[in-house]
Design a protein around this motif. Structure first.
Motif, mmCIF file in Angstrom:
data_model
loop_
_atom_site.group_PDB
_atom_site.id
_atom_site.type_symbol
_atom_site.label_atom_id
_atom_site.label_comp_id
_atom_site.label_asym_id
_atom_site.label_seq_id
_atom_site.Cartn_x
_atom_site.Cartn_y
_atom_site.Cartn_z
ATOM 1 N N LYS A 68 0.832 -1.193 0.000
ATOM 2 C CA LYS A 68 0.000 0.000 0.000
ATOM 3 C C LYS A 68 0.880 1.262 0.000
ATOM 4 O O LYS A 68 2.019 1.249 0.437
ATOM 5 N N GLY A 69 0.323 2.332 -0.528
ATOM 6 C CA GLY A 69 1.028 3.597 -0.501
ATOM 7 C C GLY A 69 2.032 3.795 -1.617
ATOM 8 O O GLY A 69 2.836 4.728 -1.565
ATOM 9 N N SER A 70 2.012 2.923 -2.613
ATOM 10 C CA SER A 70 2.951 3.082 -3.725
ATOM 11 C C SER A 70 2.601 4.315 -4.547
ATOM 12 O O SER A 70 1.435 4.615 -4.785
ATOM 13 N N ARG A 71 3.625 5.044 -4.991
ATOM 14 C CA ARG A 71 3.415 6.253 -5.780
ATOM 15 C C ARG A 71 3.521 5.995 -7.282
ATOM 16 O O ARG A 71 3.547 6.939 -8.073
ATOM 17 N N LEU A 72 3.588 4.737 -7.671
ATOM 18 C CA LEU A 72 3.665 4.417 -9.090
ATOM 19 C C LEU A 72 2.372 4.817 -9.790
ATOM 20 O O LEU A 72 1.290 4.762 -9.209
ATOM 21 N N SER A 73 2.467 5.189 -11.055
ATOM 22 C CA SER A 73 1.288 5.572 -11.830
ATOM 23 C C SER A 73 0.427 4.354 -12.136
ATOM 24 O O SER A 73 0.896 3.213 -12.082
ATOM 25 N N ARG A 74 -0.838 4.603 -12.479
ATOM 26 C CA ARG A 74 -1.738 3.506 -12.836
ATOM 27 C C ARG A 74 -1.215 2.759 -14.055
ATOM 28 O O ARG A 74 -1.324 1.533 -14.133
ATOM 29 N N SER A 75 -0.658 3.499 -14.997
ATOM 30 C CA SER A 75 -0.132 2.871 -16.212
ATOM 31 C C SER A 75 0.976 1.875 -15.882
ATOM 32 O O SER A 75 0.982 0.741 -16.370
ATOM 33 N N LEU A 76 1.885 2.292 -15.035
ATOM 34 C CA LEU A 76 3.003 1.422 -14.677
ATOM 35 C C LEU A 76 2.522 0.215 -13.883
ATOM 36 O O LEU A 76 3.048 -0.891 -14.036
ATOM 37 N N LYS A 77 1.503 0.413 -13.047
ATOM 38 C CA LYS A 77 0.965 -0.719 -12.278
ATOM 39 C C LYS A 77 0.302 -1.743 -13.186
ATOM 40 O O LYS A 77 0.378 -2.950 -12.934
ATOM 41 N N LEU A 78 -0.368 -1.285 -14.253
ATOM 42 C CA LEU A 78 -0.941 -2.219 -15.225
ATOM 43 C C LEU A 78 0.152 -3.015 -15.915
ATOM 44 O O LEU A 78 0.028 -4.228 -16.134
ATOM 45 N N VAL A 79 1.229 -2.337 -16.287
ATOM 46 C CA VAL A 79 2.351 -3.010 -16.938
ATOM 47 C C VAL A 79 2.983 -4.035 -15.991
ATOM 48 O O VAL A 79 3.309 -5.158 -16.403
ATOM 49 N N LEU A 80 3.122 -3.680 -14.726
ATOM 50 C CA LEU A 80 3.702 -4.602 -13.759
ATOM 51 C C LEU A 80 2.829 -5.838 -13.573
ATOM 52 O O LEU A 80 3.344 -6.940 -13.353
ATOM 53 N N ALA A 81 1.505 -5.674 -13.658
ATOM 54 C CA ALA A 81 0.606 -6.820 -13.521
ATOM 55 C C ALA A 81 0.866 -7.838 -14.619
ATOM 56 O O ALA A 81 0.969 -9.047 -14.354
ATOM 57 N N VAL A 82 0.991 -7.381 -15.858
ATOM 58 C CA VAL A 82 1.249 -8.310 -16.965
ATOM 59 C C VAL A 82 2.676 -8.837 -16.897
ATOM 60 O O VAL A 82 2.944 -9.983 -17.272
ATOM 61 N N THR A 83 3.601 -8.017 -16.414
ATOM 62 C CA THR A 83 4.981 -8.485 -16.252
ATOM 63 C C THR A 83 5.038 -9.664 -15.299
ATOM 64 O O THR A 83 5.778 -10.632 -15.529
ATOM 65 N N LEU A 84 4.245 -9.619 -14.225
ATOM 66 C CA LEU A 84 4.180 -10.749 -13.298
ATOM 67 C C LEU A 84 3.696 -12.006 -14.004
ATOM 68 O O LEU A 84 4.173 -13.108 -13.732
ATOM 69 N N HIS A 85 2.726 -11.844 -14.933
ATOM 70 C CA HIS A 85 2.235 -12.986 -15.702
ATOM 71 C C HIS A 85 3.353 -13.593 -16.535
ATOM 72 O O HIS A 85 3.420 -14.804 -16.728
ATOM 73 N N ASN A 86 4.212 -12.728 -17.074
ATOM 74 C CA ASN A 86 5.201 -13.184 -18.046
ATOM 75 C C ASN A 86 6.417 -13.858 -17.429
ATOM 76 O O ASN A 86 7.122 -14.593 -18.121
ATOM 77 N N ILE A 87 6.670 -13.626 -16.157
ATOM 78 C CA ILE A 87 7.825 -14.250 -15.506
ATOM 79 C C ILE A 87 7.761 -15.773 -15.587
ATOM 80 O O ILE A 87 8.715 -16.412 -16.053
#
Length: 239
Positions: A83-102
């Protein structure tokens, strides 16, 4: 996909793409990873399930840990991770798919490591089938991360770049896994089932809820079956 599809991705298309990706990943987990892991453990006799079971559970735990420590956002805009991350929504969406790709990159890497080390249960064409299947389901995954960014007004070239960056972890993960697995060949069944567990975590935790909640869930289910059969055909016919 961002250059082909319209700017706004409909809920039907979203569920179709998510269902197809989930089907491919489930079939790949079984046909390309768990079956070879079990076959390579036949010398254990009635305890041949141990490497596959242990590796699978560790893979699930590994992705669970990444899910908890990485801030990311799902398509329904719900946030997970610290909680409390200052990352943008766009970057958080990218990180979600990045987790899928690992785990997808790890899966391709460990299968190729088995083939490179002359494992009799893994053929070149079997490894190629897995790589092709993962590549096919990367099209819908690329759309899933790119289209919401496009809908927010981001330029097409930038959404394309974000989609590519989210998938960059796959070849990196593949190479690292090949290097690691090649050094500890006796542990290959554990590596195979580890990748399977990691992929199944993504499917159950992320993809299935996204394809089955709300309206048009039947579309996601049908495309899940199509994705599963597509990967099964690739693995059985080429492997």
């Amino acid at each position: 996909m961002v250059f082909v599809l319209k700017e706004n991705m409909s809920e039907k298309l979203q569920k179709a793409l998510t269902g197809f990706a989930a089907g491919v990943m489930v079939a790949a987990s079984f046909w390309s990873l768990l079956v070879p892991a079990l076959e390579q453990s036949e010398s254990f006799g009635k305890f041949a399930f141990i490497p596959a079971a242990v590796g699978f559970l560790i893979g699930v735990g590994f992705l669970l840990l990444l899910d908890e420590i990485t801030p990311h956002m799902h398509l329904d805009l719900t946030e997970e991770g610290p909680k409390g991350s200052r990352l943008s929504r766009s970057l958080k969406l990218v990180l979600a798919v990045t987790l899928h790709n690992i785990p997808e990159g790890m899966a391709v890497g460990v299968v190729y490591a088995g083939w490179l080390n002359g494992n009799s249960t893994i053929t070149y064409f079997g490894a190629l089938a897995l790589a092709i299947g993962i590549a096919i389901q990367n099209f819908p995954e690329g759309a899933i991360v790119s289209m919401p960014l496009r809908a927010e007004g981001m330029p097409k070239w930038k959404t394309f770049l974000y989609g590519v960056l989210s998938g960059l972890v796959e070849p990196i993960g593949s190479v690292l896994t090949i290097l690691c697995a090649s050094q500890v060949v006796p542990l290959l069944p554990y590596f195979l089932s580890f990748a399977a567990g990691a992929m199944m975590y993504v499917v159950v935790e992320e993809l299935i809820p996204e394809m089955s909640e709300g309206k048009h869930s039947n579309i996601g289910t049908v495309l899940f079956a199509v994705g599963f059969v597509t990967m099964m055909i690739l693995d059985v016919s080429l492997g």
